[in-house]
Design a protein around this motif. Structure first.
Motif, PDB file in Angstrom:
ATOM      1  N   GLN A  32       0.112  11.355   3.436  1.00 35.50           N
ATOM      2  CA  GLN A  32       0.699  10.184   4.414  1.00 35.50           C
ATOM      3  C   GLN A  32       1.820   9.408   3.760  1.00 35.50           C
ATOM      4  OE1 GLN A  32      -2.586  10.791   3.680  1.00 35.50           O
ATOM      5  NE2 GLN A  32      -4.134  10.094   5.164  1.00 35.50           N
ATOM      6  N   ALA A  33       1.807   9.280   2.431  1.00 40.03           N
ATOM      7  CA  ALA A  33       2.880   8.727   1.624  1.00 40.03           C
ATOM      8  C   ALA A  33       3.917   9.521   1.670  1.00 40.03           C
ATOM      9  CB  ALA A  33       2.494   8.412   0.281  1.00 40.03           C
ATOM     10  N   LEU A  34       3.766  10.893   1.287  1.00 35.57           N
ATOM     11  CA  LEU A  34       4.814  11.935   1.550  1.00 35.57           C
ATOM     12  C   LEU A  34       5.655  11.889   3.142  1.00 35.57           C
ATOM     13  CD1 LEU A  34       3.934  14.879  -0.292  1.00 35.57           C
ATOM     14  CD2 LEU A  34       5.550  13.181  -1.062  1.00 35.57           C
ATOM     15  N   GLU A  35       4.851  11.633   4.130  1.00 37.24           N
ATOM     16  CA  GLU A  35       5.370  11.449   5.432  1.00 37.24           C
ATOM     17  C   GLU A  35       6.303  10.399   5.554  1.00 37.24           C
ATOM     18  OE1 GLU A  35       3.698  11.217  10.129  1.00 37.24           O
ATOM     19  OE2 GLU A  35       2.243  11.306   8.358  1.00 37.24           O
ATOM     20  N   THR A  36       5.742   9.146   5.136  1.00 37.93           N
ATOM     21  CA  THR A  36       6.588   7.868   5.023  1.00 37.93           C
ATOM     22  C   THR A  36       7.909   8.115   4.210  1.00 37.93           C
ATOM     23  OG1 THR A  36       4.740   6.553   5.234  1.00 37.93           O
ATOM     24  CG2 THR A  36       6.625   5.731   4.585  1.00 37.93           C
ATOM     25  N   THR A  38      12.022   5.579   6.875  1.00 36.24           N
ATOM     26  CA  THR A  38      12.053   4.213   7.517  1.00 36.24           C
ATOM     27  C   THR A  38      11.195   3.217   7.179  1.00 36.24           C
ATOM     28  OG1 THR A  38      12.836   5.789   9.218  1.00 36.24           O
ATOM     29  CG2 THR A  38      12.076   3.535  10.044  1.00 36.24           C
ATOM     30  N   TYR A  39      11.536   1.998   7.015  1.00 33.92           N
ATOM     31  CA  TYR A  39      10.904   1.053   6.428  1.00 33.92           C
ATOM     32  C   TYR A  39      10.986  -0.297   7.251  1.00 33.92           C
ATOM     33  CZ  TYR A  39      10.837   4.084   2.435  1.00 33.92           C
ATOM     34  OH  TYR A  39      10.872   5.374   1.916  1.00 33.92           O
ATOM     35  N   ALA A  40       9.847  -0.954   7.292  1.00 34.79           N
ATOM     36  CA  ALA A  40      10.045  -2.481   7.971  1.00 34.79           C
ATOM     37  C   ALA A  40      10.762  -3.333   6.998  1.00 34.79           C
ATOM     38  CB  ALA A  40       8.530  -2.916   8.139  1.00 34.79           C
ATOM     39  N   LEU A  41      11.772  -4.214   7.736  1.00 37.39           N
ATOM     40  CA  LEU A  41      12.686  -5.012   6.859  1.00 37.39           C
ATOM     41  C   LEU A  41      11.912  -5.804   5.722  1.00 37.39           C
ATOM     42  CD1 LEU A  41      14.707  -6.082   9.953  1.00 37.39           C
ATOM     43  CD2 LEU A  41      15.294  -4.333   8.261  1.00 37.39           C
ATOM     44  N   ASP A  42      10.785  -6.236   6.145  1.00 36.98           N
ATOM     45  CA  ASP A  42      10.226  -6.976   5.145  1.00 36.98           C
ATOM     46  C   ASP A  42       9.677  -6.267   3.718  1.00 36.98           C
ATOM     47  OD1 ASP A  42       7.865  -5.446   5.888  1.00 36.98           O
ATOM     48  OD2 ASP A  42       6.674  -7.372   6.700  1.00 36.98           O
ATOM     49  N   ARG A  43       9.732  -4.884   3.843  1.00 37.31           N
ATOM     50  CA  ARG A  43       9.565  -4.060   2.752  1.00 37.31           C
ATOM     51  C   ARG A  43      10.987  -3.967   1.827  1.00 37.31           C
ATOM     52  NH1 ARG A  43       5.882   0.033   3.973  1.00 37.31           N
ATOM     53  NH2 ARG A  43       6.434   1.136   1.917  1.00 37.31           N
ATOM     54  N   ARG A  64      20.162  -0.531  10.242  1.00 37.60           N
ATOM     55  CA  ARG A  64      19.239  -1.348  10.850  1.00 37.60           C
ATOM     56  C   ARG A  64      18.945  -0.921  12.490  1.00 37.60           C
ATOM     57  NH1 ARG A  64      17.754  -6.992  10.405  1.00 37.60           N
ATOM     58  NH2 ARG A  64      19.304  -6.978   8.726  1.00 37.60           N
ATOM     59  N   GLY A  65      17.540  -0.632  12.627  1.00 37.51           N
ATOM     60  CA  GLY A  65      17.207  -0.191  14.092  1.00 37.51           C
ATOM     61  C   GLY A  65      17.563  -1.223  15.060  1.00 37.51           C
ATOM     62  N   TYR A  77      13.080  -0.191  17.889  1.00 35.86           N
ATOM     63  CA  TYR A  77      12.992  -0.054  16.387  1.00 35.86           C
ATOM     64  C   TYR A  77      13.278  -1.431  15.661  1.00 35.86           C
ATOM     65  CZ  TYR A  77      12.481   5.013  17.012  1.00 35.86           C
ATOM     66  OH  TYR A  77      12.020   6.074  17.325  1.00 35.86           O
ATOM     67  N   GLU A  78      13.585  -2.263  16.500  1.00 37.96           N
ATOM     68  CA  GLU A  78      14.059  -3.824  16.080  1.00 37.96           C
ATOM     69  C   GLU A  78      12.934  -4.204  14.789  1.00 37.96           C
ATOM     70  OE1 GLU A  78      16.078  -7.217  15.447  1.00 37.96           O
ATOM     71  OE2 GLU A  78      16.631  -5.571  16.908  1.00 37.96           O
ATOM     72  N   GLY A  79      13.475  -4.641  13.759  1.00 39.31           N
ATOM     73  CA  GLY A  79      12.521  -5.171  12.601  1.00 39.31           C
ATOM     74  C   GLY A  79      12.568  -3.726  11.512  1.00 39.31           C
ATOM     75  N   TRP A  80      13.038  -2.693  11.689  1.00 38.28           N
ATOM     76  CA  TRP A  80      12.979  -1.672  10.843  1.00 38.28           C
ATOM     77  C   TRP A  80      14.337  -1.142  10.557  1.00 38.28           C
ATOM     78  CZ3 TRP A  80       8.277   0.779   9.671  1.00 38.28           C
ATOM     79  CH2 TRP A  80       7.215   0.355  10.361  1.00 38.28           C
ATOM     80  N   ALA A  81      14.723  -0.309   9.381  1.00 32.80           N
ATOM     81  CA  ALA A  81      15.708   0.075   8.831  1.00 32.80           C
ATOM     82  C   ALA A  81      15.436   1.553   8.354  1.00 32.80           C
ATOM     83  CB  ALA A  81      16.323  -0.824   7.726  1.00 32.80           C
ATOM     84  N   ARG A  82      16.347   2.326   8.456  1.00 32.62           N
ATOM     85  CA  ARG A  82      16.355   3.845   7.793  1.00 32.62           C
ATOM     86  C   ARG A  82      17.580   3.881   6.895  1.00 32.62           C
ATOM     87  NH1 ARG A  82      16.524   9.212  11.521  1.00 32.62           N
ATOM     88  NH2 ARG A  82      15.217  10.663  10.000  1.00 32.62           N
TER      89      ARG A  82
END
Length: 292
Positions: A165-169, A174-179, A194-195, A199-204
């Motif tokens: 699961q960690a490797l998939e992420t 792609t991460y939530a902006l609060d990360r 920025r998504g 995808y609003e609230g996410w960033a790649r």
């Protein structure tokens, strides 16, 4: 595993509406986890294991823990990553323990790039990369150093972990902006996209970073396919739950893959004191391989 660590689990949340973890099954799981992951599960972790594994039993449609233990006997490698994910919590962030990155930015990367400018290669290993924040943070400072110097050094980062699961992420990047709390505004603008819409609230992470990072599954206790040598290995907040013999073996294996004078970075609560003569302490949880 930057980081896969066991955490306490609320006893009132485990064992409700499901089978109980018996002594025989718990002892088998303790032996299995120690043998394959190097983690010693104490009796106080029984409720954690029971609570976490109940979800795995439901996913596999197994009626009890005995059936799960039988699955591990039949196919230990096939289920190992899932088991590691279930009993661990991936705690990591971008630019965690910033003093390590400061050392890279201000000292190590400029020195390495200068020494290798005539066709050398630079390799960093994130051993226990979790969901990818550590290797991508390393990729940011590496890419910035390459751009500042105009260097054409063959530079790469290897990122490994046991958890599927960690490797998939990590692969998705792609991460939530609060990360992104540890990332400066300048780096957010430069290294993240920025998504929009759904995808609003996410960033790649930027494709440039993804090109620098190779993500692979790896169990630190098993065989390692890579040959090295590495200029630096980051193994932060991974070995804290290993027993002394496991730590000693792991540190010696790291020494065997590091360049002479290469660096090993540990987590803030970890130490190599009394565990290896192959390294010398040169900074806060920063060790350098001794030259012979």
């Amino acid at each position: 595993m930057t980081m896969a660590t066991l955490t306490d689990f609320n006893a009132t949340a485990s064992g409700v509406g499901g089978p109980l973890l018996g002594d025989t099954e718990f002892q088998f799981l303790r032996d299995f986890v120690y043998q394959h992951c190097g983690i010693a599960l104490g009796e106080q972790k029984r409720q954690l294991v029971q609570g976490r594994l109940l979800r795995r039993l439901r996913a596999l449609r197994l009626k009890d823990f005995s059936s799960y233990c039988e699955l591990l006997r039949r196919d230990p490698e096939g289920e190992l990553g899932e088991l590691a994910s279930v009993i661990s919590t991936n705690v990591t962030s971008f630019f965690r323990e910033m003093h390590h990155y400061d050392l890279l930015i201000n000292d190590l990367l400029p020195r390495w790039l200068e020494a290798k400018k005539n066709g050398g290669r630079l390799r960093i290993w994130s051993a226990g990369c979790s969901t990818g924040e550590e290797p991508y943070a390393l990729a940011m400072v590496l890419a910035e150093a390459l751009d500042r110097t105009g260097s054409k050094v063959d530079a790469r980062i290897l990122a490994t972990d046991l958890s599927p699961q960690a490797l998939e992420t990590a692969r998705a990047g792609t991460y939530a902006l609060d990360r992104l709390g540890g990332v400066s505004d300048e780096r957010r603008s430069r290294w993240f996209m920025r998504g929009e819409g759904s995808y609003e609230g996410w960033a790649r992470v930027h494709p440039r970073l993804r090109e620098l990072v190779t993500i692979q599954p790896l169990n630190l206790l098993h065989d390692w396919p890579m040959r090295g040598p590495f200029d630096a290995i980051f193994c932060r907040n991974v070995v804290i739950y290993f027993d002394k013999p496991t730590k000693q073996r792991l540190f010696e294996r790291y020494a065997g893959l590091l360049e002479q004078g290469g660096y090993l970075f540990l987590g803030h609560s970890e130490s190599m004191y009394g565990l290896s003569d192959s390294f010398e302490l040169v900074g806060r949880t920063v060790y350098r391989k001794r030259t012979s």
